[in-house]
Design a protein around this motif. Sequence first.
Motif: not given
Length: 548
Positions: A67, A211, A216, A228, A231
Amino acid sequence: MRSKKFAFTLVSVILIFSVIASACGSNNSGGSGEGTTEFRMNIGSEPPTLDPALVQDNVSSTVVNGLFEGLTRKDAQGNTIPGVAEKWEVSEDGLTYTFHLRDSKWSNGDAVTAGDFEFAWKRALDPALKPEPSTYAYQLYYIKGAEEFNTGKGSVDDVAVKALDEKTLEVTLKSPTPYFESLVSFYTYYPVHQSVKDNEAWAADASTIISNGPFKMGDWQKNSSISIVKNENYYATDEIKFTKVTFSEVLDSATELSMYETDQLDWAGKPVGSIPVDQLETLKETHKDELKIEPSANIYYYLFNTTVEPFNNEKIRKALSMAINRKDIVEKVTKEGQVPAYGLVPPGIHIGDEEYRSVVNGDYFKEDVEEAKKLLAEGLQELGLSEMPTIKLAYNTNDAHKAIAEAIADMWLNNLGVQTTIENQEWGVFLDNRTALNFEVARAGWGADYNDPMTFIDLFTSKSGNNNTGYANPEYDALIEKAYSTADQKVRLEAMSAAEKMLMEDMPIAPIYYYTNVYMVKPGFKNITMDYKGDIDYTRGYYEAPAE
């Protein structure tokens, strides 16, 4: 209307195709096979926290490391490479570091700034941090003024980390620290979004975790699983091939193995899962290309609470440690190729260009039942006790820890006539009890945060938030301060080796063994690495269908 014959034929074809696909190992993202974008592993239990300032364990860090990202990061070989900082300079005296940040963003689109790092580091040092102070704050003591602020003897304004502008961070150290560039890749040095100052519980809710790393937050099913997702705002998003990483929270090693074999996991075992010991020999034959057993710079040990009787007596601690047959533990109980430990620092840790254990003898004591009996009797007499009270031994829930605890309890009974009760505790509760010294004897493990002996040796100073023994020796602290104060590797080596010897004489811990990494990974998963200290890096991993 289609005939029943056609329907039956269609179902048959589908079933045959499913069997073939399963046999070929199309195992990920719901059986997507080639083009797989999900990676699935087990972390054993619910992470106690996802706040970088509060993380102190492998379960939490395995998630947090996906993250967040620090100024630097590590490559597959463990080398320090640029992270959020694209470059940096070091002053001639080795005290001042100037980091230049690349253009990068938080998962909500905000720019990551030098001020975010200044805020995060000072936040971690804040003795009034909520919901609790950071146990890892001492990792920031290299910074001038950091220790004083954290211990209430100085001001936050005296902490020598300063954002010169949005992209430039200046850090001044107390003493030259050869491994500082490596240190800033560690999670206590990660930035956090400044919105957290208004929400103490931000890290407990997926919707409020912002994050800056490759991933993310996705879905968080408490005490069940965490996912997760990629990102899209990460500066190197083109390097990230997995669109999702899913962490199961399964304690039982047999269940974990079953999930791996039934295509619910792509990775099983270390760093935070486990593989049943009684299955290893079979797995070496049936999964020889998937099962890996590698050395790891980690140590498994038992903590003595030196603040409570009778463990406040050095002779009793030594007696209990000397009565453990480590060879039997690693050969008959754990069976993963571990090495018996008679010191603190594991093999694989370097000081400068040399391996520490190659220049410092690591055998500081020996097992000796007769000597252990003598020491136990002397220790009890010194305390005015007629017999050793029943020992309370705590471990976090895990069948491997249970087996070790049972074996050591038997050794204490057979060798010393000492009774032991063992208790398993949920991971978060166990950590809280250790930190609060609410135990008598407890299991522990420690892995390197960076490749230098100090990452083990400063653990047991009186200033260390991770010293869960109550041990405080001014002479030991002075040796660590001496090693901190210089970049001369000869002086550092002399001070740290003297400190390690002193620790083994005082025996606030009983070393048991040096770890190995035992894990399994499905064919086709590439560039998922375990480093020298046993940390997994899945961030640059990808899937490539194996050749038929």
